[in-house]
Design a protein around this motif. Structure first.
Motif, mmCIF file in Angstrom:
data_model
loop_
_atom_site.group_PDB
_atom_site.id
_atom_site.type_symbol
_atom_site.label_atom_id
_atom_site.label_comp_id
_atom_site.label_asym_id
_atom_site.label_seq_id
_atom_site.Cartn_x
_atom_site.Cartn_y
_atom_site.Cartn_z
ATOM 1 N N ARG A 1 11.733 -0.373 8.027
ATOM 2 C CA ARG A 1 10.685 -0.908 8.862
ATOM 3 C C ARG A 1 9.817 -0.099 9.533
ATOM 4 N N ASN A 2 10.135 1.396 9.504
ATOM 5 C CA ASN A 2 9.123 2.278 10.197
ATOM 6 C C ASN A 2 8.360 3.147 9.124
ATOM 7 N N ASN A 3 8.543 2.735 7.831
ATOM 8 C CA ASN A 3 7.592 3.367 6.833
ATOM 9 C C ASN A 3 6.405 2.710 6.768
ATOM 10 N N PRO A 4 5.357 3.317 6.979
ATOM 11 C CA PRO A 4 3.800 2.741 7.239
ATOM 12 C C PRO A 4 3.460 1.620 6.154
ATOM 13 N N LEU A 5 3.891 2.299 4.889
ATOM 14 C CA LEU A 5 3.608 1.095 3.930
ATOM 15 C C LEU A 5 4.283 -0.049 3.779
ATOM 16 N N TYR A 6 5.559 -0.090 4.125
ATOM 17 C CA TYR A 6 6.667 -1.020 4.178
ATOM 18 C C TYR A 6 6.012 -2.169 5.539
ATOM 19 N N PHE A 7 5.484 -1.572 6.538
ATOM 20 C CA PHE A 7 5.110 -2.298 7.778
ATOM 21 C C PHE A 7 3.660 -2.757 7.367
ATOM 22 N N LEU A 8 2.911 -2.375 6.529
ATOM 23 C CA LEU A 8 1.686 -2.983 6.407
ATOM 24 C C LEU A 8 1.727 -4.030 5.167
ATOM 25 N N VAL A 9 2.493 -3.861 4.292
ATOM 26 C CA VAL A 9 2.685 -4.929 3.220
ATOM 27 C C VAL A 9 3.544 -5.815 3.383
ATOM 28 N N GLN A 10 4.765 -5.338 3.961
ATOM 29 C CA GLN A 10 5.921 -6.436 3.843
ATOM 30 C C GLN A 10 6.114 -7.056 5.370
ATOM 31 N N VAL A 11 5.584 -6.423 6.593
ATOM 32 C CA VAL A 11 5.825 -6.881 7.788
ATOM 33 C C VAL A 11 4.769 -7.427 8.371
ATOM 34 N N GLU A 12 3.505 -6.878 8.347
ATOM 35 C CA GLU A 12 2.310 -7.336 8.764
ATOM 36 C C GLU A 12 1.706 -8.309 7.839
ATOM 37 N N ARG A 13 1.933 -7.958 6.491
ATOM 38 C CA ARG A 13 1.003 -8.509 5.549
ATOM 39 C C ARG A 13 -0.410 -8.748 5.683
ATOM 40 N N VAL A 14 -0.914 -7.488 6.009
ATOM 41 C CA VAL A 14 -2.388 -7.208 6.067
ATOM 42 C C VAL A 14 -2.794 -6.721 5.051
ATOM 43 N N ALA A 15 -2.119 -6.325 3.899
ATOM 44 C CA ALA A 15 -2.663 -5.386 2.888
ATOM 45 C C ALA A 15 -2.096 -6.246 1.721
ATOM 46 N N LEU A 16 -2.796 -6.540 0.659
ATOM 47 C CA LEU A 16 -2.577 -7.247 -0.384
ATOM 48 C C LEU A 16 -2.793 -6.761 -2.007
ATOM 49 N N PRO A 17 -1.958 -7.211 -3.044
ATOM 50 C CA PRO A 17 -2.208 -6.609 -4.268
ATOM 51 C C PRO A 17 -3.602 -7.146 -4.770
ATOM 52 N N LEU A 18 -4.130 -6.476 -5.590
ATOM 53 C CA LEU A 18 -5.500 -6.869 -6.388
ATOM 54 C C LEU A 18 -5.052 -7.648 -7.560
ATOM 55 N N TYR A 19 -5.896 -8.850 -7.662
ATOM 56 C CA TYR A 19 -5.463 -9.796 -8.733
ATOM 57 C C TYR A 19 -3.893 -10.028 -9.229
ATOM 58 N N PRO A 20 -3.051 -10.220 -8.170
ATOM 59 C CA PRO A 20 -1.781 -10.452 -8.361
ATOM 60 C C PRO A 20 -1.454 -11.357 -9.858
ATOM 61 N N GLN A 21 -2.343 -12.397 -9.954
ATOM 62 C CA GLN A 21 -2.115 -13.443 -10.867
ATOM 63 C C GLN A 21 -2.253 -12.724 -12.263
ATOM 64 N N PHE A 22 -2.608 -11.542 -12.479
ATOM 65 C CA PHE A 22 -2.443 -10.959 -13.777
ATOM 66 C C PHE A 22 -1.047 -10.713 -14.230
ATOM 67 N N GLY A 23 -0.209 -10.363 -13.300
ATOM 68 C CA GLY A 23 1.472 -10.319 -13.335
ATOM 69 C C GLY A 23 1.852 -8.785 -13.639
ATOM 70 N N THR A 24 1.072 -7.921 -13.289
ATOM 71 C CA THR A 24 1.604 -6.543 -13.564
ATOM 72 C C THR A 24 2.237 -6.279 -12.490
ATOM 73 N N GLU A 25 2.481 -6.819 -11.034
ATOM 74 C CA GLU A 25 2.763 -6.349 -9.850
ATOM 75 C C GLU A 25 2.327 -4.955 -9.414
ATOM 76 N N PRO A 26 0.959 -4.914 -9.213
ATOM 77 C CA PRO A 26 0.318 -3.812 -9.074
ATOM 78 C C PRO A 26 0.753 -3.254 -7.532
ATOM 79 N N ASN A 27 0.598 -1.930 -7.441
ATOM 80 C CA ASN A 27 1.344 -1.000 -6.389
ATOM 81 C C ASN A 27 0.281 -0.434 -5.557
ATOM 82 N N ILE A 28 -0.941 -0.656 -5.541
ATOM 83 C CA ILE A 28 -2.232 -0.515 -4.709
ATOM 84 C C ILE A 28 -2.518 -1.790 -4.051
ATOM 85 N N TYR A 29 -2.353 -1.681 -2.633
ATOM 86 C CA TYR A 29 -2.574 -2.944 -1.660
ATOM 87 C C TYR A 29 -3.791 -2.776 -0.956
#
Ligand code: SF4
Ligand code: SF4
Length: 410
Positions: free
Chosen positions: A283-311
């Motif tokens: 919960r208190n890892n800033p990346l986890y908070f931004l991506v998984q809790v607030e969902r304010v940061a999103l993957p680039l073209y997730p539809q390509f299917g590679t599960e990119p890790n830059i948000y």
């Protein structure tokens, strides 16, 4: 092809190899709203890793102007067109079908792996850019899209949020160190591997024979060919820094060069702990908070299917249909949260580019209400991997008055 779970698509998909996950995953959040396209990140990377002969056209980090720019030229438009041709009218999301393991809904279209499997030829759908495509890395810089669709068309009536009629934005791009890399699936020599300790994707230069299958099948075009060595190379995520072997940090993990030098303070990079294939609750890892809790940061073209890790925190002023095709159906919620930030989000946003050491955990000390605003002057404290405090910042920037004797002293 094996069946693997892709949480960004909310479903299983086909991939060349069985599902396998690292202990930690290299990841980052880039806040598009703050980027000034100074290209300091680009030059920091180039002067560290790609300044040698044969690397003249090699930019592991680049910042391109959307919607017209792209390096190599029109890389995304070309692949999106191919995917559309492979599955006409079917490249769609069901954004309402949400759950814990499907935060953006379910993608009903075909990924690059599924489109290739249907054709029965390659492991991933792709194309090899021409030599011409690799020239002029920042073509269309600062070129805006006008209200009728033409580049740099004047819009005389002015414009305002929530969407601008005349717009462009900067897209900062590095290798995504994908969970299901297209480059890795494509390699006939099995020269590409994903490190179990941090998920960084590397090309073994001893095994590589320069067949360029990775260049063809990385959907983000972040595997690049070096003609004088006859091998392919790619972003190495500054792995000595991430490992903590740089003497500056005395053994604790350090941010990559592109992140540590970012003038606009748009970048936050770290490591996400992985458990049973998912981001472990942290919960208190800033990346986890931004991506998984607030969902304010999103993957680039997730539809390509590679599960990119830059948000990416999407740009507020850009027409939503353009952003939805680029970042998926989570865009509206992400922009809403960024525009009206929670008290915690406002504090966490201060951590971007605040320390060269990677922030693994943060705490917030509550502060006073700032007069005439709805904002509180909270203090966010960041800790490194060993739990040592590395940064402390308040929401309200400290204000210093130059003493009388130093006035006009320049
Ligand atoms: S250094 Fe930061 S602000 Fe400058 S171009 Fe790169 S990402 Fe943007
Ligand atoms: S962005 Fe491209 S080069 Fe990087 S891991 Fe993903 S598929 Fe490979």
């Amino acid at each position: 092809m094996a069946r693997v779970y892709n949480w960004q698509l909310g479903r299983e998909m086909d991939y060349r190899f069985e599902e396998a996950h690292p202990q930690w995953q290299f990841a980052a959040v880039f806040n598009i709203n703050r980027c000034i396209a100074c290209q300091t990140c680009t030059m920091a990377c180039k002067s560290t890793w790609t300044f040698s002969r044969g690397q003249e056209f090699m930019w592991w980090n680049n910042v391109e102007t959307k919607p017209y720019g792209g390096y190599p030229h029109h890389w995304d438009v070309k692949l999106l067109k191919r995917l559309e041709e492979a599955n006409p009218g079917g490249q769609v999301w069901n954004g309402s079908q949400r759950g814990d393991r499907q935060p953006y809904g379910v993608y009903n279209g075909k990924t690059i792996f599924e489109a290739a499997a249907a054709e029965g030829k390659e492991y991933a759908l792709g194309y090899l850019p021409s030599d011409q495509d690799w020239t002029a890395p920042n073509l269309y810089e600062d070129t805006a899209k006008g209200p009728q669709g033409a580049p740099n068309e004047i819009h005389p009536e002015g414009t305002q949020l929530p969407e601008h009629n005349t717009w462009f934005f900067y897209l900062q791009r590095i290798c995504n160190h994908c969970t299901y890399p297209g480059c890795l699936a494509a390699c006939p020599r099995n020269a590409i591997y994903k490190r179990p300790e941090d998920g960084i994707v590397l090309i073994d230069q001893q095994r590589c024979r320069g067949y360029r299958k990775c260049v063809e099948q990385c959907p983000y075009k972040k595997a690049l060919y070096r003609p004088n060595m006859r091998t392919s190379e790619k972003c190495v995520a500054c792995y000595p820094r991430v490992e903590g072997s740089d003497p500056l940090t005395e053994g604790v993990p350090m941010e990559t060069r592109c992140v540590a030098t970012c003038v606009g303070k748009i970048r936050l990079q770290g490591l996400a702990r992985i458990e049973n294939g998912d981001w472990a609750e942290d919960r208190n890892n800033p990346l986890y908070f931004l991506v998984q809790v607030e969902r304010v940061a999103l993957p680039l073209y997730p539809q390509f299917g590679t599960e990119p890790n830059i948000y990416y925190i999407p740009p507020r002023w850009v027409p939503r249909p353009y952003l939805r095709q680029m970042f998926g159906p989570g865009v509206d919620e992400a922009i809403d949260r960024y525009t009206n930030p929670s008290r915690e989000l406002l504090a966490v946003l201060q951590l971007f580019r605040a320390s060269q050491k990677i922030v693994f955990r943060y705490e917030i000390e509550e502060g006073e209400k700032i007069p005439d605003t709805d904002t509180f002057n909270d203090t966010v404290i960041g800790f490194d991997k060993e739990g040592q405090e590395i940064v402390r910042l308040s929401v309200l920037e400290p204000f210093h008055v130059r003493p009388e004797q130093f006035q006009n002293s320049i």
